[in-house]
Design a protein around this motif. Sequence first.
Motif: not given
Length: 298
Positions: A181-198
């Motif tokens: 029996c395993t925990s049904s906690q969902p996996l962490a999603s990966l946000p799209k890599a994006h930073d705001v370049r100045c």
Amino acid sequence: PQEVPCTDGRHCCPRGSHCSADGKSCIVSPGTGGSHTAPRAVPCPDGQSECPDNATCCVTASGAWGCCPMPQASCCADKVHCCPHATICDLARGRCLSPTGDGDIPLGTAFPAWKRQPPAPVTLRQVLCPDGRSACPDGATCCQLPSAQYGCCPLQNAVCCGDGRHCCPQGTACDLERSTCTSSQPLASLPKAHDVRCDEVTSCPDGSTCCRLASGAWGCCPLEEAVCCPDHVHCCPQGYTCDPTAGSCLQEGGRRQPWVRKTPALARVGDVRCDDETSCPDGNTCCRLSLGTWGCCP
């Protein structure tokens, strides 16, 4: 049979009590604390009859059992009367004689015994299964078996496994391949890599806006597509204008809200480079998304 006759032949007491020596009062037997507590009883040898506490079972003339309202009494030969413990029945004179001859008392009269009541069945709470016919004990969970019948998982609000043979605790999932029996906690999603370049060496976190500081260096307004205020210190949300006089953000229509202070921008040297064009914040890991682009695992 609900009353206990006293030895004087004129008084009686409720079931579960016995007469006092003078016959003028009733004494509640130990363990009969009221109508909600079953009175103690003396079982008779037939296993089916019983007498009140502090009474004695005596066979009556009909062959049935009767009760003598005295503890450890002597049952008389006429199968009607009885005498106190350690006394002798004198049926001729209708008296109970003491072996020492220091006095006698009237004969007591036996009254019918009553049938022993079977213990009340204990009603257990049950969990009714969806078929409306099957039930499981309280605290269990109904799970359908391969035969379409229902079985009982000994866990409350359990997860029924798809094989129809196993179950898991609430909040977990069945892993039939590993039989665990395993925990049904969902996996962490990966946000799209994006930073705001100045510029080529400076950037702000995703969701921020690059704004110049008074020193001329880049700062970060923690608002997306924000309005940079002319004081080079504050910024306002999109759709607002900076009002330096009031030190707030003004929207058309007169609505105001506090302006936001900028923070220094981050040097890109601390970023985690995914490739020549993409990076993740320091402390993250670059991971490929399903579309092939880069994502940041925090």
